[in-house]
Design an enzyme around this catalytic site. Structure first.
Site, short mmCIF file in Angstrom:
data_model
loop_
_atom_site.label_atom_id
_atom_site.label_comp_id
_atom_site.label_asym_id
_atom_site.label_seq_id
_atom_site.Cartn_x
_atom_site.Cartn_y
_atom_site.Cartn_z
N GLY A 77 0.83 -1.20 0.00
CA GLY A 77 0.00 0.00 0.00
C GLY A 77 0.86 1.25 0.00
O GLY A 77 1.18 1.79 1.07
N SER A 88 -1.04 -4.16 -6.48
CA SER A 88 -1.02 -5.47 -7.14
C SER A 88 -1.50 -6.55 -6.19
O SER A 88 -1.03 -6.63 -5.05
CB SER A 88 0.40 -5.83 -7.58
OG SER A 88 0.93 -4.85 -8.44
N GLU A 91 13.85 -3.29 -3.59
CA GLU A 91 12.95 -3.53 -4.71
C GLU A 91 13.67 -3.39 -6.03
O GLU A 91 13.44 -4.12 -6.97
CB GLU A 91 11.80 -2.53 -4.66
CG GLU A 91 10.84 -2.62 -5.85
CD GLU A 91 9.76 -1.53 -5.83
OE1 GLU A 91 9.89 -0.58 -5.04
OE2 GLU A 91 8.80 -1.66 -6.60
N SER A 134 9.35 5.43 -12.32
CA SER A 134 9.33 5.65 -13.77
C SER A 134 10.73 6.00 -14.27
O SER A 134 11.61 6.40 -13.50
CB SER A 134 8.36 6.79 -14.12
OG SER A 134 8.88 8.02 -13.65
N GLU A 165 11.57 8.51 -15.87
CA GLU A 165 11.86 9.91 -15.57
C GLU A 165 12.42 10.06 -14.15
O GLU A 165 13.39 10.80 -13.93
CB GLU A 165 10.59 10.76 -15.73
CG GLU A 165 10.13 10.97 -17.19
CD GLU A 165 9.40 9.77 -17.79
OE1 GLU A 165 9.09 8.81 -17.02
OE2 GLU A 165 9.14 9.78 -19.00
#
Lengths: 402, 383
Positions: free
Chosen positions: A130, A164, A247, A387, A389
């Site tokens: 979350g 997810s 991660e 991302s 960016e």
């Protein structure tokens, strides 16, 4: 420049063989086939495979032995991931073993370790993450989900998005705002929330794939025991950063990427143009060669990451950012070429064919639905996990001092 | 000399865009592209297009049309692309009407008026398994019988073949080495087995198996004069060129829409305390999208002018426009999703659907790579 050597480790090669054999003998044929065709695997089937890995001790192989792991080196973990990818085995969902597990054993109380770690290592518990909110994506620290203290509970109100497998999960690790008056990074706490808690609602988000694995999660006066907070109140951002560091290591899915090229070679052989196999086309031979070059580079970047991790004892955030950028771009490029080959049959998208056991009329090659699903899904590869960016900003600041 | 003046073209474009914004919002697309929808396109919209004269915009005046050219059709297609319209416009108006007007017999010309009235939709059923984008690879055969022909063969998954009233089918007359002929096959003919599915972008189509499909003599496009049937390879190649260009126009419309939507989104999406549109990197990305969309539009326009002006190098221009459009569609579509972040990956937003439409457009009638290969090989003879 070129400092760290590439030691051939016979123990590592033996381990690679071991993983390969385990997959060959323990991965059910129907699971492998569904994965190869990109068909959906349900919670039970996915869970059964992860539990097998858990029983072997491999699910938490990267963890320290004292917490139930096998103290794997980064190389061992890379070999393990690669071989699972090559075998078309379902990948270990990262939320438990890679994300919240290390946070708990690093910052959690003994009671929390006892309560949660075994379930994570054995895959008795599905976890979800979350983090993102509608207003807090790239700017995660601006999250607003509020956790107000009420005696020995927090009352949680707010919303998470892009969660997810929330629809499968038993538990969620959740970043919440416990001090709305502090500077944004300094008012965040890390809570473990039971998905069955009253007031918690999960709503599916259908993707451009027409598939479902993402969700929105709504919190309406959800009571979470204070003992479910990991670490100190308002220090959650530290744990979040620690987790993000984990991660982003090993984000290059080398086994899967090699699988793309194998698929491409097969499809070039089977697809005809003007009655002749497309593999004879010099243009496609060249495209294949270019992808092979890009993959070689991605593998080199991944190997460097491992070497740095070995030498420094921790992953390099700069290297992880670079690897994430390039591996996501490679993934999209490879899938694009595969789609281009298949498109000659007419771009039919039969999502029904992704449900195993469907026996309708297939239009076009059997790979079509799975390839298109994967192509659409991986448009997000440059968006999720930070991302491109954001990754470039990380490199700009952290490596180039800009 | 252009059939429509600049003012007339502007009026055409404005009335199209007004229609689509008022009567074809995104929700309409969603409804028409849903699995449960019986047709997969809007019959009421098709009737409205007929009434508003758009189906007849490029039909000859003798058939009740406005006598416009491919440019006028392209204007229709650009507006349709903007709106993600689902109707069988290219297959009916460019392929079907084009074939009938150029090669149809005197009797068959009456089909044009039916098309203009909205009474007929047509599906282009030419490509076959094994052909790829090759234009003359046809193994479907048409045997001559007493009162017509019998067609047998396979046709690849193609738009609108699930319910078009007529299937424009290519077949080799007499055997696998015979001349290439075109047939206007009634949809309800016996022996046609359809595998119906949706395209990636939600439009519907079918792959066909033709097993001894009997068609009357009048189904053959054009007249068999003195027992010989003209080989239609050149016509087919010309039709495919026109279809490709019409799809370029559709893509141009979709790219314009997607660029506008992306700019609007970034102006409202705030992160790090300000709208994302203030970040220079993202501003430049939007400029790149806008430039790329404009390049495709310009190249398409140039090819349209060459086509309607009867220029000898029209094929070269069309092929180059297709390559440019394919490059632009890929870039603009992909960036549109990227700049929308997670939201761009949802089924809920229009942007993903535009991406899928642009992907289909890119590959219809040949992809960029195929056209580039042909250009490099100097395969472009004067059309």
């Amino acid at each position: 420049m070129f400092i760290h050597g590439n030691e051939r480790d016979p123990a590592l090669e033996a381990f690679r063989k071991e993983v390969r054999e385990f997959c060959a003998t323990h991965l059910p044929v129907q699971t492998r086939r569904k994965q190869a065709l990109g068909q959906h695997i349900d919670r039970e089937e996915y869970g059964a495979w992860l539990r097998q890995l858990g029983e072997r001790g491999w699910l938490a192989g990267k963890w320290p032995k004292e917490h139930g792991g096998l103290d794997w080196s980064p190389e061992q973990y890379a070999v393990f991931s690669e071989e699972l990818g090559r075998a078309n085995a379902p990948a270990p969902v990262p939320f438990g073993v890679t994300m919240v597990g290390p946070v708990i054993y690093t910052f959690g109380t003994e009671e929390q370790k006892r309560r949660y770690l075994p379930g994570i290592a054995r895959h008795d518990t599905w976890w979800c993450q979350g983090y993102s909110e509608p207003g807090a994506g790239s700017d995660l620290a601006s999250l607003k989900t509020r956790a107000a203290r009420d005696g020995d509970h927090y009352i949680v109100n707010g919303q998470k998005i892009w969660t997810s497998y929330a629809h499968w999960a038993d538990m969620m690790f959740c970043l919440v705002r416990t001090d709305p008056d502090a500077k944004k990074q300094e008012g965040i706490s890390f809570l473990l929330i039971d998905m069955k808690t009253p007031g918690l609602t999960v709503r599916p988000i259908i993707g451009i794939t027409k598939g479902h694995h993402l969700n929105e999660v709504f919190f309406e006066d959800v009571r979470v025991p204070v003992e479910n907070r990991v670490g100190e109140e308002n220090k959650g951002w530290t744990y979040a950063k620690f987790l993000l560091g984990n991660e982003r290591v090993g984000v290059a899915d080398i086994g899967k990427f090699e699988g793309y090229l194998d698929s491409l070679r097969k499809l070039l052989n089977e697809t005809e143009e003007d009655g002749a196999p497309l593999e004879r086309s010099p243009e496609y031979q060249r495209k294949l060669a270019e992808l092979e070059v890009s993959l070689e580079t991605v593998k080199a970047l991944a190997a460097d990451q491992l070497a740095a991790a070995r030498a420094q004892g921790s992953p390099s955030l700069m290297g992880a950012a670079a690897l994430k950028i390039r591996s996501s771009e490679y993934q999209q490029a490879a899938l694009q070429v595969i789609v281009d080959v298949l498109a000659r049959n007419g771009l039919s998208y039969q999502t029904d064919a992704l449900s195993p056991g469907w026996n309708g009329d297939l239009v076009g090659p059997e790979e079509m639905a799975g390839v298109l699903y994967e192509h659409l899904y991986r448009r997000a590869a440059t968006i999720y996990g930070g991302s491109t960016e954001v990754q470039k900003n990380i490199i700009a600041k952290g490596a180039l001092g800009l | 000399m252009p059939a429509f003046t600049a003012d007339e073209r502007t009026l055409l474009m404005e009335s199209l865009d007004d229609f689509f914004s008022a009567r074809y919002p995104f929700e309409r697309f969603r409804k028409l592209s849903a699995r449960e929808h019986p047709d997969g396109y809007g019959r009421e919209e098709w009737a409205a297009y007929a009434e508003l004269g758009w189906l007849g915009v490029a039909l000859p005046e003798r058939a009740g049309g406005s006598g416009g050219g491919l440019t006028e059709l392209a204007i229709v297609m650009a507006s349709a692309g903007r709106a993600l319209a689902m109707e069988p416009l290219v297959s009916t108006l460019v392929m079907g009407a084009g074939a009938i007007e150029r090669a149809g017999s005197a009797t068959q010309q009456s089909l044009l008026a039916e098309i203009g009235r909205g009474a007929l939709t047509i599906s282009w059923c030419h490509t076959e398994p094994g052909a790829g984008y090759a234009r003359a690879y046809v193994r479907t055969t048409a045997s001559v019988t007493g009162d017509g022909f019998v067609l047998s063969g396979e046709k690849s998954f193609t738009l609108h073949a699930h319910n078009a009233e007529r299937l424009l089918v290519s077949a080799r007359l007499g055997g696998e080495d015979g001349p290439l002929a075109l047939f206007v096959v009634p949809a309800e003919s016996e022996g046609i087995h359809r595998k119906v599915a949706s395209f990636l972008d939600g439009r519907r189509g079918a792959a066909l198996t033709l097993r001894n499909v009997e068609v009357p003599a009048e189904a053959l496009l054009g007249e068999a004069s003195g027992g010989t049937v003209a080989d239609r390879t050149e016509l087919i190649e010309s039709l495919i060129d026109r279809g490709a260009l019409a799809v370029c126009a559709e893509a141009a419309g979709a790219m314009a829409a997607v660029t506008e939507q992306t700019v609007a989104y970034l102006k409202t999406r705030e992160q790090f305390g300000q709208p994302l549109s203030r970040f220079q990197v993202l501003q430049h990305r939007m400029v790149d999208m806008s430039l790329s969309a404009e390049e495709a539009r310009a190249a398409t326009h140039s090819a349209l002018n060459a086509h309607d002006g009867g220029d000898p190098d029209v094929r070269l221009k069309i092929w180059r426009a297709k390559v440019q459009t394919a490059r632009s569609a890929r870039f603009v579509g992909g960036q549109a999703i990227q700049l929308h972040g997670g939201m761009g990956m949802t089924d809920e937003l229009a942007i993903g659907h535009y991406y899928k439409r642009l992907t289909v457009c890119e590959h219809l009638f040949g992809d960029g790579e195929w056209y580039l290969r042909q250009l490099a090989a100097g395969a472009c003879a004067a059309a």
